[in-house]
Write an enzyme that holds these catalytic residues in place. Sequence first.
Site, PDB file in Angstrom:
ATOM      1  N   ASN A   1     128.987 151.221  -3.142  1.00 44.20           N
ATOM      2  CA  ASN A   1     129.925 150.501  -3.677  1.00 44.20           C
ATOM      3  C   ASN A   1     130.262 151.092  -5.097  1.00 44.20           C
ATOM      4  OD1 ASN A   1     128.428 147.905  -2.011  1.00 44.20           O
ATOM      5  ND2 ASN A   1     130.801 148.276  -1.816  1.00 44.20           N
TER       6      ASN A   1
ATOM      7  N   ILE B   1     133.078 150.879 -10.179  1.00 42.92           N
ATOM      8  CA  ILE B   1     132.241 149.545  -9.313  1.00 42.92           C
ATOM      9  C   ILE B   1     133.402 148.749  -8.509  1.00 42.92           C
ATOM     10  CG2 ILE B   1     130.884 147.737  -9.310  1.00 42.92           C
ATOM     11  CD1 ILE B   1     130.439 148.555 -12.379  1.00 42.92           C
ATOM     12  N   CYS B   2     132.958 148.648  -7.054  1.00 48.62           N
ATOM     13  CA  CYS B   2     133.805 147.879  -6.454  1.00 48.62           C
ATOM     14  C   CYS B   2     133.190 146.548  -6.255  1.00 48.62           C
ATOM     15  CB  CYS B   2     134.132 148.523  -5.020  1.00 48.62           C
ATOM     16  SG  CYS B   2     134.861 147.604  -3.910  1.00 48.62           S
ATOM     17  N   LEU B   3     133.705 145.536  -7.159  1.00 47.27           N
ATOM     18  CA  LEU B   3     132.747 144.171  -6.980  1.00 47.27           C
ATOM     19  C   LEU B   3     133.875 143.219  -7.263  1.00 47.27           C
ATOM     20  CD1 LEU B   3     130.197 142.756  -6.669  1.00 47.27           C
ATOM     21  CD2 LEU B   3     129.988 142.790  -9.161  1.00 47.27           C
TER      22      LEU B   3
END
Lengths: 195, 614
Positions: free
Chosen positions: A80, A88-90
Site C-alpha cells: 500500500n 500512501i494508500c490509506l
Amino acid sequence: MLDTTRVQKELVECNRDTAISGVSIDLHDGANLTHLCGSISGPLGTPYEGGTFIIDIQLPSDYPFEPPKMQFITRVWHPNISSQNGAICLDILKDQWSPALTLKTALLSLQALLSAPAPDDPQDAVVAQQYLRDYQKFVGTARHWTDTFAKIATVGIDEKVSKLVEMGFPEELARSVLEAVKGDENAALEKLCSG
Amino acid sequence: MADDEDFPSSSDVEEPEVGDCYLSDHEDDIAENVLQDLEDGRQEDCNWSVTSVITKESLLAAQKEDLRKIMELLALSEQHARTLLIHYRWDVERIFELLEEKGKDRLFSEAGLTMSENKVIVLSSYSDPFTCSICFEDVSPVAITEMDCGHCYCNNCWTGYFIVKINDGQSRRIRCMTPRCNAVCDEAVVRSLVNARHPDIADRFERFLLESYIEDNNKVKWCPSVPHCGNAIRVLGDIYCEVECTCGMQFCFNCLSEAHSPCSCIMWEQWTKKCHDESETVNWITVNTKPCPKCHKLVEKNGGCNLVACICGQAFCWLCGGATGRDHTWSTITGHSCGRFKEDQTKLIECARRDLYRYMHYHNRYKAHTDSLKQESNLKETIQGKIVISENKESRIKDYSWVNNGLNRLFRSRRVLSYSYPFAFYMFGDELFKDEMTSQERDLKQNLFEDQQQQLESNVEKLSMFLEKDFQDFSDEDVMENMKHVINLSSVIDRLCKQMYQCIENDLLYPLQRATHNIAPYKSKGPEKASELSVCWVSNQARSTKTTKMDVLPNHISAVNASGTTLSAKRTRQFHAASSSDESGSSRKLSKNESIGSAPLFDLNMPAEVIDKS
C-alpha cells in the site's frame, strides 16, 4: 489559515509517550508548522521490525478539516506504499479523514498498515502481486529494504563521527547531525557544509 | 382511400403477439388503471411518460412535493426527509419499498439519519467547561453543538468544518466529524452556524440543497440546451422518452442527445461516433489506394494498366505494390511474385470493402432524409406564403390548417425514417447483435422491417409531393382533391409509423437475449412538450394524487413479471407493449384522451373513424 494552536498541542501530546507508542513528530525546518516530519518504528513481528521510517507531513491550510498529506521518505517495500515515491494508500488520509483524528492517530494507523497490508487495494501493484503470489519472497524483500533504508547505522557511528572530525568538524556537531540524518554519511556531510 | 386498403392487415397480425406480453391475472388491473388515468383526462399520453419543466422558480415547489410525501409518511421533519431523499436519490417509490423490506431503523441508519428525542437532556449534562476534541480548547457549554448522533464539538470547529465541506462541493452529505460516524449533519444546524460567519457560503449551501433535486435524481435532468436555458425536465414514468423543453430544445431524456428514436441510445451513440470517425475514410483508403513504395503517399489508380506512376515519379506494380526496378520492371518481371495468392490480405480487403458499402448504403439514406428534412423546413416559409395567398383568394375554402398538419406529419415521419436507417444498420449488422440471430432469422426480420420502411418511405415522398404543389393557383376542386390526398396520406403515414415501431419493439428488440435496447415510443405529435410545473398548492396536490396513481402501474407490471424475467429493462419494454397495444387496440379511448389533452389544435391527422365519431 492553519490552526497552529491545535498543531502545537498535538506535537506536545504526541511526543509525550514516544517510547511506548513508537511514533514521534518533529518540526521539519525551523518554526514552520505546516511542514512536519513524523517517524514510526517498524512493528514487531513484521519484516519492518527494527526499522525507523520517516514520514513527510504537509498540513493544508484547512487542517484539521482537511486531511494531512503524508508520504514515506524512507523507502519501504509494502503493497500500500509506493516503492518509487513513498505515496500512501490509506482511507483515513483521504475520504475517511475526520477532524477528530490527529497526526498521532494517523501515524499509528500507518504503523498498523505496516503490520496489516491490504494487497487487494494496492498502491504498488508490483509489490502487491509479489505479496499475493510469493509471500516468502515478499518478506525477504521487505526485510532487505528495511535493513538497507530504515536502520540507523548505530554500528560504526563512532567511526563516521571520527571521520567527520578528521575532516575538521567539531565532534558534538558531527554526532548530532549524523543522528538527525539517521546515520547517512553523505547527507550529514552535505548538511554540515551547507551551514 | 386506395392507399388505406393496402395496409390494414399488419396491425391485426401484430395484436395477439402484443397480448402475449402480459398474460396474467393482473391484466385487468392494469387495464383498469390505464382506463382510469385516461378518463382522468389529465394524462397526456398513454406511454406513461409525463414530463414537466422545472424552472428556477418551480424547483422549490417540485422538491417540496416529494418532501411532503416523505414527511407525511414517516412523520419526519423537513430536513430529515431531505437527508433521506438525497440518500435515496429522490426515489420516493424506492423509499416506500425499502421501508417494507428493511424497516424504518435500517432505512434511516443507511441514509445517515439518527433521531435523538432526548437531545435537550443530554446537552445539559455536559460538564462546564467542555473540552472540544477537535481544537482541544475549553469552551463553555453555550458554545457547543450536539448533532443528532450524539457527538458534540464546539461551534467554531463545526463551522470551520462545514465551510470546508461546502467549498468542496459536498454540501449534500456532510457527515459528523467523529471518525466512522455515518450520521449526516442536520441542515438547520449547518445553515445557522455557517450563516453566522459567512452568509454567502450559507447561500451556496442552500442552493446545493435545492439543486440536489436535479443532480441526485434519476428522474430529473438539466435541459441540454446551449447556452443553458436554466430549466430542468422531470419525467414521471418511463425515462425512455423524447421531450421538448419550453426553450424549444428537443432531446432524448435518457441520453440527452438529439431525439433519435427508433434508434436506441447505444445505437445512436455508436452511429454519431462512426459518422464523425475517420474509420470509414481509412476503410476507403485501404480499398482504393496503395502507398507509393518510395514516398509513401497514397496513390489511387485512375485507369488502365497496372503499372502505376506516383506523383513523385516512382513507378510501381499495382497488383503487389512493389516498386519497379532492376528486378521488377514492366518489361522484365523477374522476381515478381504478385500473382501468388495471399488469402489473408484479399479477405481483409474484401471485408473492408463490404463493410464500407454497407455503411455507405445506410448512411446515404440517413443523410438523404435528414437533408430532405432540412430542405422541407425551409419550404415551410414558402408554404406559409401560399396559405396566406389562398386565404385571401376569392374562394369558399377558408380553412388551410390541413397544410400545416400535413407539414408537421411530414417532418415527424421524415425524422422517423432517417433514424430508422442507423437503426437498421445496427439491428441487422454485426456490430451489436452478432450472435443474437441466425442469418436465416436475420434475413427474415430484415425483410419484414424493410418492407415496412419502404411503404413508409414511398408514402412520405408522396405526401411531400402533394405539399409542394402550388395549391394557391388551383381551382377549388383541385384544392379539395389535394387536401384529400394530404389528409389521407397523413393518417396512413401515422399508422405506418406506429406499425413500424411495433415491429421494432415487439419483433426486433424484444427478442434480444444478450442486450436490452430501449427506445422512446412513437408519438404522433412528436417529442412531448414538457408542461410548466405549476407552483400553486392546489395543482400540486392534484398532481401528487395523480403521481401516486401512476406509481401503481409499474409496480403492477413488475408483479406480473416476477415469475418470468427480472430484467427491469424488459419490464420497461413490456410497458411499451402495453401502451402501444392500447393505442392500436382501443383507438377510441386514445383519441378521446388526445383531444382532451393539452393539444392546442384539433389534429386533422387522426384516423378517419376518429374524425367521424367526434
